[in-house]
Enzyme design. Structure first.
Site, short mmCIF file in Angstrom:
data_model
loop_
_atom_site.label_atom_id
_atom_site.label_comp_id
_atom_site.label_asym_id
_atom_site.label_seq_id
_atom_site.Cartn_x
_atom_site.Cartn_y
_atom_site.Cartn_z
NE ARG A 33 -4.56 0.19 1.91
CZ ARG A 33 -5.42 -0.73 2.20
NH1 ARG A 33 -5.12 -1.99 2.09
NH2 ARG A 33 -6.61 -0.43 2.61
NE ARG A 35 -13.84 -2.22 6.76
CZ ARG A 35 -13.01 -2.39 5.72
NH1 ARG A 35 -13.19 -3.39 4.89
NH2 ARG A 35 -12.00 -1.59 5.52
NE ARG A 94 -10.88 2.49 4.23
CZ ARG A 94 -11.89 1.67 3.92
NH1 ARG A 94 -13.13 1.96 4.28
NH2 ARG A 94 -11.66 0.56 3.26
P1 AMP Z 1 -8.75 -2.77 3.76
O1 AMP Z 1 -9.69 -3.79 4.29
O2 AMP Z 1 -7.75 -3.33 2.79
O3 AMP Z 1 -9.45 -1.55 3.23
O4 AMP Z 1 -7.87 -2.27 5.02
C1 AMP Z 1 -8.48 -1.67 6.13
C2 AMP Z 1 -7.45 -0.85 6.90
O5 AMP Z 1 -6.38 -1.69 7.35
C3 AMP Z 1 -6.76 0.25 6.09
O6 AMP Z 1 -7.52 1.45 6.02
C4 AMP Z 1 -5.47 0.42 6.89
O7 AMP Z 1 -5.70 1.12 8.09
C5 AMP Z 1 -5.14 -1.02 7.27
N1 AMP Z 1 -4.30 -1.69 6.24
C6 AMP Z 1 -4.64 -2.76 5.48
N2 AMP Z 1 -3.63 -3.12 4.68
C7 AMP Z 1 -2.63 -2.25 4.92
C8 AMP Z 1 -1.32 -2.08 4.39
N3 AMP Z 1 -0.83 -2.89 3.42
N4 AMP Z 1 -0.56 -1.05 4.88
C9 AMP Z 1 -1.01 -0.25 5.84
N5 AMP Z 1 -2.24 -0.34 6.39
C10 AMP Z 1 -3.05 -1.33 5.94
#
Ligand code: AMP
Length: 217
Positions: free
Chosen positions: A88, A162, A173
């Site tokens: 990310r 969520r 985000r």
């Molecule tokens: P997601 O379900 O992929 O949208 O992830 C939810 C949250 O988890 C994100 O908004 C970040 O806070 C954290 N997160 C998930 N993957 C990463 C990553 N590769 N690097 C940093 N934070 C992450």
């Protein structure tokens, strides 16, 4: 197959990953799911990650790289993996490159799922997720509601919005995505690994991936 799935939150990375796992036994590795599981279980990792996640900020790279260094060496990755939500940031991508080189693993490509912002916003505000950390099934109040309102079809736990899917957190985000994650598109383009698909249906994304992999195989 060994793929990175890139795209803004709500682009459909998770849905596409789940569909691809059914094709060839590759596993979905979602850092978001791993972190939410850790928060729900109250582990040390969960405690460290929770505040960042609720605010819509990225969790520090060191925590994520620690998770992935272990995860990529687990046995089930041998049949292939679909990286959903990782890397990310540019430092994560660089460290992943080194890590894979050391493990002797070659990726097929990085797929950028490009979906218009209005579709993303609509999807994220109507998305609901099973609150059971080891299920995390995804629903949508408009297009894919659970059979019984608010209850997960798969495990019977409450289905919730969520904490990072309130309007304020979503817009943060998306800003975070533009600032920190969108530059990965250029990174993988330079690596000669990028494929961009601008399709709003997951089926069309799968078809494009299969076609491309078939063509390069
Ligand atoms: P997601 O379900 O992929 O949208 O992830 C939810 C949250 O988890 C994100 O908004 C970040 O806070 C954290 N997160 C998930 N993957 C990463 C990553 N590769 N690097 C940093 N934070 C992450």
């Amino acid at each position: 197959m060994k793929l990175i799935l890139l795209g803004a939150p709500g682009a459909g990375k998770g849905t596409v990953a789940k569909m691809l796992t059914k094709l060839d036994g590759s596993v979905q590795i979602s850092t978001g799911d791993i972190l939410r599981g850790a928060v729900a279980a109250g582990t040390e990792l969960g405690k460290q990650a929770q505040a960042y996640m609720n605010a819509g900020d990225l969790v520090p790279d060191e925590l994520i790289m620690g998770i992935m260094a272990k995860r990529l060496q687990e046995d089930d990755c041998k049949n292939g993996f679909l990286l959903d939500g990782f890397p990310r940031t540019i430092p994560q991508a660089e460290q992943l490159k080194d890590m894979l080189a050391k493990l002797g693993i070659e990726l097929d490509m990085a797929v950028n799922i490009d979906v218009p912002r209005d579709v993303i916003l609509d999807r994220l505000t109507t998305r609901r997720t099973c609150s059971n950390g080891s299920c995390q099934a995804i629903y949508n109040v408009k297009s894919n509601p659970p059979k019984q309102e608010g209850i997960c079809d798969k495990c019977g736990s409450p289905v919730v919005q969520r904490e990072d899917e309130t309007e304020a957190a979503i817009s943060h985000r998306l800003e975070t995505y533009n600032a920190k994650t969108a530059p990965l598109i250029g990174f993988y383009e330079k690596e000669g690994m990028l494929m961009t698909v601008d399709a709003t249906s997951s089926e069309a994304v799968i078809e494009a991936i299969q076609e491309k992999l078939g063509a390069t195989a």
